[in-house]
Design a protein around this motif. Structure first.
Motif, PDB file in Angstrom:
ATOM      1  N   ASP A 118     -22.991  -7.562 -18.737  1.00  0.00           N
ATOM      2  CA  ASP A 118     -23.030  -8.073 -17.372  1.00  0.00           C
ATOM      3  C   ASP A 118     -21.946  -7.456 -16.478  1.00  0.00           C
ATOM      4  O   ASP A 118     -21.789  -6.253 -16.436  1.00  0.00           O
ATOM      5  CB  ASP A 118     -22.923  -9.605 -17.377  1.00  0.00           C
ATOM      6  CG  ASP A 118     -23.898 -10.255 -18.337  1.00  0.00           C
ATOM      7  OD1 ASP A 118     -24.992  -9.707 -18.513  1.00  0.00           O
ATOM      8  OD2 ASP A 118     -23.555 -11.299 -18.906  1.00  0.00           O
ATOM      9  N   LEU A 119     -21.184  -8.313 -15.802  1.00  0.00           N
ATOM     10  CA  LEU A 119     -20.205  -7.836 -14.832  1.00  0.00           C
ATOM     11  C   LEU A 119     -19.050  -7.087 -15.488  1.00  0.00           C
ATOM     12  O   LEU A 119     -18.543  -6.102 -14.930  1.00  0.00           O
ATOM     13  CB  LEU A 119     -19.666  -9.027 -14.023  1.00  0.00           C
ATOM     14  CG  LEU A 119     -20.702  -9.811 -13.227  1.00  0.00           C
ATOM     15  CD1 LEU A 119     -20.050 -10.945 -12.453  1.00  0.00           C
ATOM     16  CD2 LEU A 119     -21.473  -8.893 -12.288  1.00  0.00           C
ATOM     17  N   GLU A 120     -18.636  -7.536 -16.662  1.00  0.00           N
ATOM     18  CA  GLU A 120     -17.566  -6.832 -17.365  1.00  0.00           C
ATOM     19  C   GLU A 120     -18.003  -5.413 -17.722  1.00  0.00           C
ATOM     20  O   GLU A 120     -17.245  -4.450 -17.563  1.00  0.00           O
ATOM     21  CB  GLU A 120     -17.182  -7.598 -18.634  1.00  0.00           C
ATOM     22  CG  GLU A 120     -16.000  -6.983 -19.368  1.00  0.00           C
ATOM     23  CD  GLU A 120     -15.660  -7.717 -20.655  1.00  0.00           C
ATOM     24  OE1 GLU A 120     -14.628  -7.383 -21.278  1.00  0.00           O
ATOM     25  OE2 GLU A 120     -16.429  -8.619 -21.042  1.00  0.00           O
ATOM     26  N   ALA A 121     -19.234  -5.279 -18.173  1.00  0.00           N
ATOM     27  CA  ALA A 121     -19.766  -3.952 -18.506  1.00  0.00           C
ATOM     28  C   ALA A 121     -19.929  -3.101 -17.254  1.00  0.00           C
ATOM     29  O   ALA A 121     -19.692  -1.888 -17.273  1.00  0.00           O
ATOM     30  CB  ALA A 121     -21.102  -4.105 -19.221  1.00  0.00           C
ATOM     31  N   LEU A 122     -20.315  -3.718 -16.139  1.00  0.00           N
ATOM     32  CA  LEU A 122     -20.513  -2.979 -14.898  1.00  0.00           C
ATOM     33  C   LEU A 122     -19.195  -2.405 -14.392  1.00  0.00           C
ATOM     34  O   LEU A 122     -19.125  -1.237 -13.985  1.00  0.00           O
ATOM     35  CB  LEU A 122     -21.143  -3.892 -13.852  1.00  0.00           C
ATOM     36  CG  LEU A 122     -21.550  -3.263 -12.526  1.00  0.00           C
ATOM     37  CD1 LEU A 122     -22.518  -2.114 -12.751  1.00  0.00           C
ATOM     38  CD2 LEU A 122     -22.175  -4.310 -11.611  1.00  0.00           C
ATOM     39  N   SER A 123     -18.152  -3.210 -14.411  1.00  0.00           N
ATOM     40  CA  SER A 123     -16.843  -2.735 -13.973  1.00  0.00           C
ATOM     41  C   SER A 123     -16.333  -1.615 -14.877  1.00  0.00           C
ATOM     42  O   SER A 123     -15.804  -0.601 -14.405  1.00  0.00           O
ATOM     43  CB  SER A 123     -15.845  -3.894 -13.959  1.00  0.00           C
ATOM     44  OG  SER A 123     -16.233  -4.885 -13.025  1.00  0.00           O
ATOM     45  N   TYR A 124     -16.505  -1.801 -16.179  1.00  0.00           N
ATOM     46  CA  TYR A 124     -16.013  -0.809 -17.139  1.00  0.00           C
ATOM     47  C   TYR A 124     -16.780   0.507 -17.037  1.00  0.00           C
ATOM     48  O   TYR A 124     -16.190   1.587 -17.154  1.00  0.00           O
ATOM     49  CB  TYR A 124     -16.122  -1.379 -18.554  1.00  0.00           C
ATOM     50  CG  TYR A 124     -15.554  -0.487 -19.633  1.00  0.00           C
ATOM     51  CD1 TYR A 124     -14.236  -0.027 -19.567  1.00  0.00           C
ATOM     52  CD2 TYR A 124     -16.336  -0.090 -20.717  1.00  0.00           C
ATOM     53  CE1 TYR A 124     -13.718   0.791 -20.554  1.00  0.00           C
ATOM     54  CE2 TYR A 124     -15.823   0.729 -21.716  1.00  0.00           C
ATOM     55  CZ  TYR A 124     -14.512   1.166 -21.627  1.00  0.00           C
ATOM     56  OH  TYR A 124     -14.007   1.987 -22.602  1.00  0.00           O
ATOM     57  N   SER A 125     -18.093   0.439 -16.788  1.00  0.00           N
ATOM     58  CA  SER A 125     -18.900   1.658 -16.738  1.00  0.00           C
ATOM     59  C   SER A 125     -18.530   2.562 -15.569  1.00  0.00           C
ATOM     60  O   SER A 125     -18.780   3.769 -15.600  1.00  0.00           O
ATOM     61  CB  SER A 125     -20.389   1.303 -16.657  1.00  0.00           C
ATOM     62  OG  SER A 125     -20.699   0.699 -15.410  1.00  0.00           O
ATOM     63  N   LEU A 126     -17.926   1.998 -14.521  1.00  0.00           N
ATOM     64  CA  LEU A 126     -17.526   2.773 -13.350  1.00  0.00           C
ATOM     65  C   LEU A 126     -16.017   2.930 -13.257  1.00  0.00           C
ATOM     66  O   LEU A 126     -15.480   3.199 -12.179  1.00  0.00           O
ATOM     67  CB  LEU A 126     -18.054   2.108 -12.076  1.00  0.00           C
ATOM     68  CG  LEU A 126     -19.575   2.112 -11.897  1.00  0.00           C
ATOM     69  CD1 LEU A 126     -19.971   1.340 -10.651  1.00  0.00           C
ATOM     70  CD2 LEU A 126     -20.111   3.536 -11.832  1.00  0.00           C
ATOM     71  N   SER A 127     -15.330   2.774 -14.373  1.00  0.00           N
ATOM     72  CA  SER A 127     -13.881   2.911 -14.396  1.00  0.00           C
ATOM     73  C   SER A 127     -13.486   4.254 -15.008  1.00  0.00           C
ATOM     74  O   SER A 127     -14.270   4.888 -15.730  1.00  0.00           O
ATOM     75  CB  SER A 127     -13.245   1.773 -15.198  1.00  0.00           C
ATOM     76  OG  SER A 127     -13.550   1.908 -16.579  1.00  0.00           O
ATOM     77  N   ALA A 128     -12.250   4.673 -14.725  1.00  0.00           N
ATOM     78  CA  ALA A 128     -11.745   5.928 -15.287  1.00  0.00           C
ATOM     79  C   ALA A 128     -11.497   5.819 -16.785  1.00  0.00           C
ATOM     80  O   ALA A 128     -11.440   6.830 -17.486  1.00  0.00           O
ATOM     81  CB  ALA A 128     -10.447   6.314 -14.574  1.00  0.00           C
ATOM     82  N   GLU A 129     -11.374   4.597 -17.280  1.00  0.00           N
ATOM     83  CA  GLU A 129     -11.109   4.383 -18.708  1.00  0.00           C
ATOM     84  C   GLU A 129     -12.344   4.612 -19.574  1.00  0.00           C
ATOM     85  O   GLU A 129     -12.221   4.815 -20.784  1.00  0.00           O
ATOM     86  CB  GLU A 129     -10.581   2.968 -18.947  1.00  0.00           C
ATOM     87  CG  GLU A 129      -9.191   2.699 -18.384  1.00  0.00           C
ATOM     88  CD  GLU A 129      -9.197   2.547 -16.870  1.00  0.00           C
ATOM     89  OE1 GLU A 129     -10.266   2.173 -16.316  1.00  0.00           O
ATOM     90  OE2 GLU A 129      -8.153   2.818 -16.245  1.00  0.00           O
ATOM     91  N   PHE A 130     -13.516   4.590 -18.969  1.00  0.00           N
ATOM     92  CA  PHE A 130     -14.732   4.743 -19.762  1.00  0.00           C
ATOM     93  C   PHE A 130     -14.967   6.206 -20.096  1.00  0.00           C
ATOM     94  O   PHE A 130     -14.889   7.083 -19.232  1.00  0.00           O
ATOM     95  CB  PHE A 130     -15.943   4.199 -19.000  1.00  0.00           C
ATOM     96  CG  PHE A 130     -17.234   4.338 -19.759  1.00  0.00           C
ATOM     97  CD1 PHE A 130     -17.595   3.411 -20.724  1.00  0.00           C
ATOM     98  CD2 PHE A 130     -18.080   5.419 -19.511  1.00  0.00           C
ATOM     99  CE1 PHE A 130     -18.783   3.556 -21.432  1.00  0.00           C
ATOM    100  CE2 PHE A 130     -19.274   5.553 -20.204  1.00  0.00           C
ATOM    101  CZ  PHE A 130     -19.626   4.627 -21.174  1.00  0.00           C
ATOM    102  N   HIS A 131     -15.283   6.473 -21.363  1.00  0.00           N
ATOM    103  CA  HIS A 131     -15.601   7.821 -21.809  1.00  0.00           C
ATOM    104  C   HIS A 131     -16.879   7.748 -22.639  1.00  0.00           C
ATOM    105  O   HIS A 131     -16.909   7.107 -23.684  1.00  0.00           O
ATOM    106  CB  HIS A 131     -14.453   8.399 -22.644  1.00  0.00           C
ATOM    107  CG  HIS A 131     -13.156   8.482 -21.903  1.00  0.00           C
ATOM    108  ND1 HIS A 131     -12.896   9.429 -20.943  1.00  0.00           N
ATOM    109  CD2 HIS A 131     -12.048   7.688 -21.962  1.00  0.00           C
ATOM    110  CE1 HIS A 131     -11.684   9.251 -20.447  1.00  0.00           C
ATOM    111  NE2 HIS A 131     -11.145   8.194 -21.049  1.00  0.00           N
ATOM    112  N   GLY A 132     -17.908   8.387 -22.175  1.00  0.00           N
ATOM    113  CA  GLY A 132     -19.182   8.350 -22.869  1.00  0.00           C
ATOM    114  C   GLY A 132     -20.324   8.516 -21.892  1.00  0.00           C
ATOM    115  O   GLY A 132     -20.146   9.069 -20.795  1.00  0.00           O
ATOM    116  N   ASP A 133     -21.494   8.048 -22.279  1.00  0.00           N
ATOM    117  CA  ASP A 133     -22.679   8.144 -21.433  1.00  0.00           C
ATOM    118  C   ASP A 133     -22.578   7.104 -20.319  1.00  0.00           C
ATOM    119  O   ASP A 133     -22.956   5.950 -20.474  1.00  0.00           O
ATOM    120  CB  ASP A 133     -23.933   7.915 -22.293  1.00  0.00           C
ATOM    121  CG  ASP A 133     -25.211   7.950 -21.470  1.00  0.00           C
ATOM    122  OD1 ASP A 133     -25.150   8.243 -20.260  1.00  0.00           O
ATOM    123  OD2 ASP A 133     -26.273   7.661 -22.043  1.00  0.00           O
TER     124      ASP A 133
END
Length: 249
Positions: A118-133
């Motif tokens: 949900d929202l936690e995943a949405l924020s993380y997916s558009l953050s600089a900390e995320f690495h992957g698809d």
């Protein structure tokens, strides 16, 4: 001596009878056609539709269309960002998209996001900390948020309830996510994901259009839900005002 009416008078006297006969034939034909249409629609329907109100059916169709819009957006994002599906570990974009779709519909976590939804995943997916698809993570986050906002279901029946405020909140979150998608950049000033494009060479706003369709469906469902619950309250108030007993069966 027996008098005979003029021919033109006799002719015009027959018109009401002819008109009545034509109307009866039309009425019979229309009723038969309506009966065939109803029978065909009933046969084309699914048995579980008998346990759905009109709002339940609309919510089910809306959820289906919104998920299809998301999957279309995922394919378009993979086309514009081919480097993303290559980070998914799958051999091609189709395989990567299939895994994201199954995770959304089966309510399973996406490995790249850990336990985030949900929202936690949405924020993380558009953050600089995320690495992957990032494409798969972004679409999964929105899809899981939609399902959560609808009470964790994708099909709805008379025993189910949907909170209109949560549906409205989901629409607003998608509007924010659409804006972030077009603005969020990495440390080098490069967009995290390429989507809409407006330049001298080309103009592509198809991403914004498809996201707009999802928001419009959610807002329409919100209004329908509000009206349904408002009518329930009004009917109850009217029964008290008129001092009518409420039906028990």
């Amino acid at each position: 001596m027996e008098r005979t009416l003029p021919v033109f008078v006799t002719y015009w006297m027959r018109w009401p009878l002819i008109l009545a006969a034509v109307l009866m034939l039309c009425a019979t034909g229309c009723s038969q056609q309506q009966g065939r249409d109803i029978a065909r629609q009933f046969s084309d329907g699914k048995p579980d539709e008998l346990f759905q109100t009109s709002v339940d059916r609309m919510a089910t169709l809306g959820m289906h269309d919104n998920l299809q819009s998301l999957y279309l957006l995922m394919s378009k994002l993979y086309l514009r960002n081919p480097s993303q599906w290559r980070q998914s570990g799958y051999p091609d974009a189709v395989s990567a998209a299939r895994q994201v779709r199954q995770a959304i519909e089966e309510r399973r976590p996406l490995p790249a996001l850990g336990a985030r939804r949900d929202l936690e995943a949405l924020s993380y997916s558009l953050s600089a900390e995320f690495h992957g698809d990032r494409v798969g993570a972004f679409i999964y986050a929105i899809g899981s948020m939609l399902v959560t906002a609808h009470g964790g279901r994708t099909e709805f029946y008379v025993t189910d309830s949907i909170n209109p405020q949560f549906v409205s909140n989901a629409a607003r979150n998608i509007e924010k996510a659409t804006w972030l998608l077009s603005q969020r950049q990495d440390a080098n000033g490069v967009l995290l994901l390429f989507s809409n494009e407006i330049s001298e060479e080309a103009s592509n706003l198809s991403f914004a259009v498809e996201f707009g369709k999802i928001v419009a469906r959610l807002d329409l469902l919100t209004q329908m839900l509000d009206e349904r619950y408002r009518r329930v309250a009004l009917n109850y108030a009217q029964s008290l005002l008129l001092m009518n007993f409420l039906p028990v069966q």
